[in-house]
Structures are given as structure tokens and as C-alpha cells.
Scaffold this motif. Structure first.
Motif, PDB file in Angstrom:
ATOM      1  N   VAL A  39       9.968  14.229  -1.487  1.00 30.92           N
ATOM      2  CA  VAL A  39      11.122  13.607  -0.849  1.00 30.92           C
ATOM      3  C   VAL A  39      10.684  12.595   0.209  1.00 30.92           C
ATOM      4  O   VAL A  39      11.267  11.522   0.350  1.00 30.92           O
ATOM      5  N   VAL A  40       9.632  12.936   0.942  1.00 31.87           N
ATOM      6  CA  VAL A  40       9.167  12.135   2.079  1.00 31.87           C
ATOM      7  C   VAL A  40       7.869  11.415   1.742  1.00 31.87           C
ATOM      8  O   VAL A  40       6.999  11.969   1.058  1.00 31.87           O
ATOM      9  N   VAL A  41       7.745  10.179   2.222  1.00 33.10           N
ATOM     10  CA  VAL A  41       6.486   9.423   2.123  1.00 33.10           C
ATOM     11  C   VAL A  41       6.024   9.131   3.548  1.00 33.10           C
ATOM     12  O   VAL A  41       6.688   8.386   4.280  1.00 33.10           O
ATOM     13  N   ARG A  42       4.929   9.733   3.963  1.00 35.99           N
ATOM     14  CA  ARG A  42       4.402   9.503   5.290  1.00 35.99           C
ATOM     15  C   ARG A  42       3.789   8.110   5.375  1.00 35.99           C
ATOM     16  O   ARG A  42       3.260   7.596   4.393  1.00 35.99           O
ATOM     17  N   LYS A  43       3.883   7.490   6.557  1.00 34.09           N
ATOM     18  CA  LYS A  43       3.390   6.126   6.734  1.00 34.09           C
ATOM     19  C   LYS A  43       1.942   5.980   6.284  1.00 34.09           C
ATOM     20  O   LYS A  43       1.573   5.001   5.634  1.00 34.09           O
ATOM     21  N   ALA A  44       1.102   6.944   6.617  1.00 35.40           N
ATOM     22  CA  ALA A  44      -0.321   6.860   6.284  1.00 35.40           C
ATOM     23  C   ALA A  44      -0.591   7.029   4.796  1.00 35.40           C
ATOM     24  O   ALA A  44      -1.707   6.784   4.339  1.00 35.40           O
ATOM     25  N   ARG A  45       0.433   7.453   4.036  1.00 33.61           N
ATOM     26  CA  ARG A  45       0.240   7.721   2.612  1.00 33.61           C
ATOM     27  C   ARG A  45       0.966   6.712   1.708  1.00 33.61           C
ATOM     28  O   ARG A  45       1.107   6.938   0.519  1.00 33.61           O
ATOM     29  N   ARG A  46       1.410   5.618   2.284  1.00 34.06           N
ATOM     30  CA  ARG A  46       2.066   4.602   1.470  1.00 34.06           C
ATOM     31  C   ARG A  46       1.076   3.960   0.499  1.00 34.06           C
ATOM     32  O   ARG A  46      -0.079   3.730   0.838  1.00 34.06           O
ATOM     33  N   ARG A  47       1.552   3.669  -0.697  1.00 34.28           N
ATOM     34  CA  ARG A  47       0.740   2.945  -1.674  1.00 34.28           C
ATOM     35  C   ARG A  47       0.930   1.443  -1.447  1.00 34.28           C
ATOM     36  O   ARG A  47       2.051   0.982  -1.261  1.00 34.28           O
ATOM     37  N   ARG A  48      -0.170   0.698  -1.467  1.00 36.78           N
ATOM     38  CA  ARG A  48      -0.151  -0.715  -1.070  1.00 36.78           C
ATOM     39  C   ARG A  48      -0.670  -1.603  -2.195  1.00 36.78           C
ATOM     40  O   ARG A  48      -1.665  -1.295  -2.845  1.00 36.78           O
ATOM     41  N   LEU A  49       0.042  -2.714  -2.412  1.00 39.49           N
ATOM     42  CA  LEU A  49      -0.378  -3.712  -3.383  1.00 39.49           C
ATOM     43  C   LEU A  49      -0.385  -5.063  -2.678  1.00 39.49           C
ATOM     44  O   LEU A  49       0.650  -5.526  -2.196  1.00 39.49           O
ATOM     45  N   ILE A 103       5.391  -3.568 -12.433  1.00 41.45           N
ATOM     46  CA  ILE A 103       4.343  -3.919 -11.467  1.00 41.45           C
ATOM     47  C   ILE A 103       3.840  -2.672 -10.745  1.00 41.45           C
ATOM     48  O   ILE A 103       2.673  -2.578 -10.377  1.00 41.45           O
ATOM     49  N   SER A 104       4.729  -1.711 -10.551  1.00 43.69           N
ATOM     50  CA  SER A 104       4.333  -0.486  -9.853  1.00 43.69           C
ATOM     51  C   SER A 104       3.202   0.245 -10.575  1.00 43.69           C
ATOM     52  O   SER A 104       2.526   1.083  -9.989  1.00 43.69           O
ATOM     53  N   TRP A 105       2.985  -0.076 -11.856  1.00 44.61           N
ATOM     54  CA  TRP A 105       1.863   0.505 -12.598  1.00 44.61           C
ATOM     55  C   TRP A 105       0.551   0.190 -11.888  1.00 44.61           C
ATOM     56  O   TRP A 105      -0.400   0.974 -11.916  1.00 44.61           O
ATOM     57  N   PHE A 106       0.482  -0.978 -11.229  1.00 44.31           N
ATOM     58  CA  PHE A 106      -0.756  -1.450 -10.629  1.00 44.31           C
ATOM     59  C   PHE A 106      -0.915  -1.030  -9.168  1.00 44.31           C
ATOM     60  O   PHE A 106      -1.911  -1.377  -8.537  1.00 44.31           O
ATOM     61  N   PHE A 107       0.083  -0.329  -8.609  1.00 44.18           N
ATOM     62  CA  PHE A 107      -0.083   0.188  -7.257  1.00 44.18           C
ATOM     63  C   PHE A 107      -1.211   1.216  -7.263  1.00 44.18           C
ATOM     64  O   PHE A 107      -1.207   2.147  -8.072  1.00 44.18           O
ATOM     65  N   PRO A 108      -2.189   1.086  -6.360  1.00 43.00           N
ATOM     66  CA  PRO A 108      -3.243   2.104  -6.297  1.00 43.00           C
ATOM     67  C   PRO A 108      -2.667   3.418  -5.794  1.00 43.00           C
ATOM     68  O   PRO A 108      -1.656   3.436  -5.085  1.00 43.00           O
ATOM     69  N   ASP A 109      -3.290   4.512  -6.160  1.00 45.67           N
ATOM     70  CA  ASP A 109      -2.838   5.811  -5.677  1.00 45.67           C
ATOM     71  C   ASP A 109      -3.065   5.912  -4.177  1.00 45.67           C
ATOM     72  O   ASP A 109      -4.119   5.536  -3.674  1.00 45.67           O
ATOM     73  N   GLY A 110      -2.074   6.415  -3.455  1.00 44.83           N
ATOM     74  CA  GLY A 110      -2.233   6.627  -2.026  1.00 44.83           C
ATOM     75  C   GLY A 110      -2.849   7.986  -1.759  1.00 44.83           C
ATOM     76  O   GLY A 110      -3.229   8.713  -2.678  1.00 44.83           O
ATOM     77  N   ILE A 144       0.855 -11.808   0.716  1.00 41.90           N
ATOM     78  CA  ILE A 144       1.932 -10.823   0.666  1.00 41.90           C
ATOM     79  C   ILE A 144       1.337  -9.440   0.402  1.00 41.90           C
ATOM     80  O   ILE A 144       0.451  -9.290  -0.436  1.00 41.90           O
ATOM     81  N   ALA A 145       1.818  -8.459   1.128  1.00 45.11           N
ATOM     82  CA  ALA A 145       1.426  -7.069   0.890  1.00 45.11           C
ATOM     83  C   ALA A 145       2.695  -6.241   0.736  1.00 45.11           C
ATOM     84  O   ALA A 145       3.584  -6.296   1.592  1.00 45.11           O
ATOM     85  N   ASP A 146       2.797  -5.498  -0.364  1.00 46.14           N
ATOM     86  CA  ASP A 146       3.963  -4.656  -0.636  1.00 46.14           C
ATOM     87  C   ASP A 146       3.576  -3.188  -0.520  1.00 46.14           C
ATOM     88  O   ASP A 146       2.547  -2.767  -1.074  1.00 46.14           O
ATOM     89  N   TYR A 147       4.389  -2.426   0.170  1.00 47.84           N
ATOM     90  CA  TYR A 147       4.152  -0.999   0.362  1.00 47.84           C
ATOM     91  C   TYR A 147       5.269  -0.227  -0.333  1.00 47.84           C
ATOM     92  O   TYR A 147       6.453  -0.471  -0.073  1.00 47.84           O
TER      93      TYR A 147
END
Length: 241
Positions: free
Chosen positions: A133-143, A116-123, A149-152
Motif C-alpha cells: 500500500v505504501v511506498v517509502r521515499k527511500a524505496r522509490r523506483r527511478r527512471l 515504459i514502467s517495464w524499464f524502471f529498475p527495481d527499488g 528528466i527523472a521520473d519516480y
């Protein structure tokens, strides 16, 4: 010749004045007729596009599914037969007229041999200093899903053994009416709200602070039974969502 150009002599040329009076009022009428239809046509187009974009922000998901299906050389009928979905439903999904549930997308993704992660849009692009190593809150990928339901995606990548997700569920939102399963193991904790969880023949009602863990190969489904938004933190291993 000079007398022809003087203002006094213009009054002695009625034909020129009469012709001018006939042609001058016609020009504004012609312009007014042209402008009104253009304004009427332009306004609904802009409004419709804006409304369509806000009404279905995940329309691009269908294009991704269609592109991957064609790359696999599958017809709608072949994809539908393999994942147990109707041609009509898949056609609506590909055209952005319907959004699949999580269980629907799992079955489609399994048939297309992707996660399913294939369909996550690029952040947004990560800062070089984050070093993978780090994912900033503003750069999370969202589906997001039509059910509410929204998955980050919290993982910087899916190369390792863990996949981290943060989910929000609107009241009544669910993974889908059908159970689904996949390889791996998953667990999580309810950060806010409540969660109704089915794992095989077991049924649970979880509140804030409760946690869970089960083999992903066991058919499962979940929903938010409450009147407030539910927030969850998930861990999936190996990355198979």
C-alpha cells in the motif's frame, strides 16, 4: 670446516663476495621495472570505469531493451522499421552509448509491447509492514533520461487503475522534440517551477500550482522553459507509462 663458516674466512673468498655484489643490485632494478608499468596501467582502468559509471548511470537501459528485443525475435532493423528509429541510434542505445528521450522510449516500448514502467529498475525491497500500500521515499523506483528528466514511480505496483509519478526536470529538459501518444488519460500539477505543455494543437505555459488533464491518445509533449528545476506530480490511468 669450521674455519670456512667463520666471518674471518669469508673475507678470504673474493669470488663469493664479487658474485654477491653483482647479483644483489640487479634484483631491486628488476622489481622496480616491474612495479612501475603495473601502477601506470592500473590507475587509468579504475578511473575510466568510475567516470563511465557516473557519466552514464542508465547504461543498463540498453541491455534491457536488447534483451527484450531478442526475446521477441526482432532484429535491429525490424525494431527500427517498426518504431521509426535508425539502426545506428538503436545500436547506440543498446550499447549504452546513447539514452533515448521519453518519446523515443515510448515508441520503442510500444513496438516491444510493454509499458515504459517495464524499464524502471527495481527499488529497495519494501517493508512487509507496508503491505503493498505504501511506498517509502527511500524505496522509490527511478527512471532517468539524458535530457534531464527523472521520473519516480510512487505507485506500490501497477496492478490497479492508477499510476502515480513524481518528476523532476532540469532547466531546458524536455520529453523529446517529437509528439507522442498512448492509451489512457493523464493529468498532473506543477509543484515547483514552470512547464510548457503541448496537447494536440494547443500550447500552454503553466506555473507553480497550475494543473492539467487530457486524453493520452492526443499527441503531446512538454518541456521546462525556466532556469530552475521543475517538479511535477502525474496521474496516469490506466497504467500505461
Amino acid at each position: 670446516m669450521k674455519s670456512v663458516d667463520t666471518p674471518g674466512n669469508r673475507a678470504t673468498e673474493p669470488m663469493r663476495k664479487t658474485n654477491s655484489s653483482k647479483t644483489q643490485p640487479a634484483a631491486p632494478r628488476a622489481v622496480a621495472v616491474r612495479r612501475k608499468p603495473l601502477q601506470k596501467k592500473a590507475q587509468p582502468v579504475a578511473s575510466t570505469r568510475s567516470e563511465a559509471k557516473s557519466a552514464n548511470p542508465m547504461a543498463w537501459l540498453g541491455r534491457e531493451i536488447k534483451s527484450l528485443r531478442k526475446a521477441k525475435g526482432l532484429s535491429l532493423q525490424e525494431l527500427g522499421s517498426a518504431c521509426g528509429k535508425s539502426i545506428g541510434f538503436l545500436s547506440q542505445v543498446e550499447r549504452g552509448m546513447s539514452t533515448p528521450s521519453i518519446s523515443d522510449l515510448h515508441q520503442i516500448a510500444d513496438t516491444l509491447e510493454v509499458q515504459i514502467s517495464w524499464f524502471f529498475p527495481d527499488g529497495a525491497a519494501a517493508e512487509p509492514s507496508d503491505g503493498g500500500v505504501v511506498v517509502r521515499k527511500a524505496r522509490r523506483r527511478r527512471l532517468a533520461f539524458a535530457s534531464g528528466i527523472a521520473d519516480y514511480l510512487l505507485s506500490p505496483n501497477l496492478d490497479g487503475p492508477l499510476e502515480l509519478l513524481w518528476s523532476t526536470m532540469e532547466p531546458g529538459a524536455e520529453s523529446g522534440p517529437d509528439f507522442y501518444d498512448h492509451i489512457g488519460h493523464e493529468g498532473g500539477v506543477v509543484l515547483r517551477g514552470s512547464l510548457e505543455l503541448w496537447v494536440g494543437e494547443q500550447h500552454f505555459l503553466l506555473a507553480e500550482g497550475d494543473s492539467f488533464s487530457f486524453p493520452s491518445s492526443t499527441p503531446h509533449r512538454y518541456r521546462n522553459p525556466g532556469s530552475a528545476v521543475t517538479e511535477l506530480f502525474w496521474v496516469v490511468t490506466p497504467p500505461s507509462y
